[in-house]
Design an enzyme around this catalytic site. Sequence first.
Site: not given
Ligand code: DGJ
Length: 725
Positions: A197, A472, A474-476, A522, A544
């Site tokens: 990351w 956007k 996203d997937m975290n 993302c 990020d």
């Molecule tokens: C992770 C993304 O990479 C960031 O740019 C942002 O969108 C956050 N999530 C928001 O929770």
Amino acid sequence: MPISYNEQLRVFRLDTPRTTYLMGLVGSENFLGHIYYGPTVPDDNMGYLLRLEERPFTPDANAGERASFYDCFPFEYPAWGGGNFRQPCLRLRTAQGGPNCELFYHSHRIFSGKPGLEGLPAAYGDNCATLEITLRDPVLDVKIRLLYTVFEDVDAICRSARIENAGGEVINLDAALSACLELDNEEFDLITLHGSWAREQNMDRRPLASGKQGAFSLRGISSHQFHPFLALCEHTATQERGLVYGMNLVYSGNFLAQAEVDQFNKVRAVLGIHPDGFSWKLEPGQSFQTPETVLVCSDAGLGGMSRAYHDFFREHLIRGQKKHRPSLLNSWEACYFDFDHDKLLQLGREAARYGIELLVVDDGWFGKRDDETTSLGDWQVNEKKLPGGLKRLGEELAEMGVKLGIWMEPEMISPDSDLYRAHPDYAMTISGRTPTQARSQLVLDLTRKEVRNCIYDQISAVLRSAPIRYLKWDMNRPLIDVYSSALPPDRQGEAAHRYVLGLYELQGRLVDDFPDLLLENCCSGGGRFDAGMLYYSPQIWTSDNAEAVDRLVIQEGTSLIYPLSAMEAHVAACPSHVNGRITPFEVRGRVSLPGCFGYELDIDKLSPQEQTLIPEQLEEYRQYGPVFREGDCYRLASYRENGTYDAIMAVSKDKKTAVVSFVQVRSRAYRRSLRLKLAGLEETALYRRKDTDEVRSGAGWMRGGLLMEAVQSDYLTALTVLERV
Ligand code: DGJ
């Protein structure tokens, strides 16, 4: 046709503009072997490269050495069995437990165009031809359809395999990789991309060693840690010289990218879905389609390989929204979760003041989400924060001339959400075990149609509720509890791949139903920056970490494969929220310029002097952004390598405009000017340097170079523009 079959020689020949690919049929059993891949050769007859005149010969000439034959033959698509101890692309299991499989040529056809791949992102184009070779195991009656597509305009070859169970018994696939490339080891270096990351896409280059080496992911996403790609290059290859082979997978889940050097110093490079944790049950009549691999070969160094990939992705993979990439202001680092309608309008006014085209509300607008712990899955606007909802916000922004973009994380579910309370089974969990949370969230079981529909209905309702021009996605978190309650026990090995197929189905529906929406992917930055996702979204949030110095390295690694038009790049707040570094505003702007440009800060909090630079930055983006995004890209200098400065150059396709972005990160004591040798210009055409009016031939600029004055200061930047006279 750039594809032919020579019946006399029994050789298949594929030609791209500058490369040739040869395969041949061998022996009375018709093994399919790889003969040659490299710069164009006029001669069809390179069958000698199969070394069939040497021991162990072919099995029909020396059946007593069948095992030795299997141990060294350059199989085009190797299966486990017969004595092939190197990495197979295909490994089968039957009810009897036998993993043995032998593949022989069965038939082929050549046709123009390119078929799509069921359920998977795949290249497209009119100016291309496809060869389909069918291999068959005569005992199991399993058929493998190998597809090869060549394009008239790019030096790329697409490959994939479809495995069909044409027999009468159930077959389990324990490995089904997409492609194999067998080469003599010409003192190759192996190049992979690795990271974490906020430190994505670092280039790793090392001499090939004996045995297996490469990159992989078992995280359910292509990952920050490695990239579904490998390159083999001559040890002496540089940016613009030397032979380079690239293999890139159009896929977003678990993968294996591996080069194996055997006892005869041959290399077997394979790419595809990682066999660990994977299995797929094929009932009689069923088939399995592998993702596509894109092969590139260039004798113009790493830059040559990159430019071939860039053209390929822009022309033959990325769908829609090709050209215009709006400048944007993103709320994430500007205010995180701490906003309301008025705060967003303030950001909107900041955008409007400078002509920034889009305001992106990044996270926090839905459910009761004021931090990371809640509401994923509840995609209804939080009216307490945004009275009148996204509709009112979008309309008020529109009055200022600013478009609205939003963030969503559709693949996730918070345990603290109405969706989870109503449907806890929608999350992927393993019965009897505590679900593993990451960023306080669980992963939705996208293998299930009803889960996909529930999410899709919510996404489309949001998009229809307001004038939203950009999403956007996203997937975290990685996939950990990979288990689907919808699959029987003997199909749980399919869950990770079925998840990716579910994701592709969702994004495919989205871009079909909302053709004017600009979709950006993302994954905590660049955790799923891969060709699979690029098929649906023309741009991806690169990392990020938007801090300029680290970003130079991340963007250099990303540009090894992907066009600059794919990289979202922002001028972020300072000191950097990610690494604490303080860099001048001007440098942050220059580093972001070649990508899809935006700001991720509160403009009102900038100094007046910084604010005065914004119109200049936006004007540079308007004028030269298209040259970077659509032109040919040359990496003139790498800060990662020299520790001092970086330079990237782009030349428009008509060769009329060239732009060089230079960043001196650190000054070096006691030195004279730097000489940046330009590239890609027309040798005999005259080019005028815009800031000094100096005119030289293209050759003059390329051989003589641009002298960058020695200034004793860290953090300098210059943009040099050449126009053809
Ligand atoms: C992770 C993304 O990479 C960031 O740019 C942002 O969108 C956050 N999530 C928001 O929770």
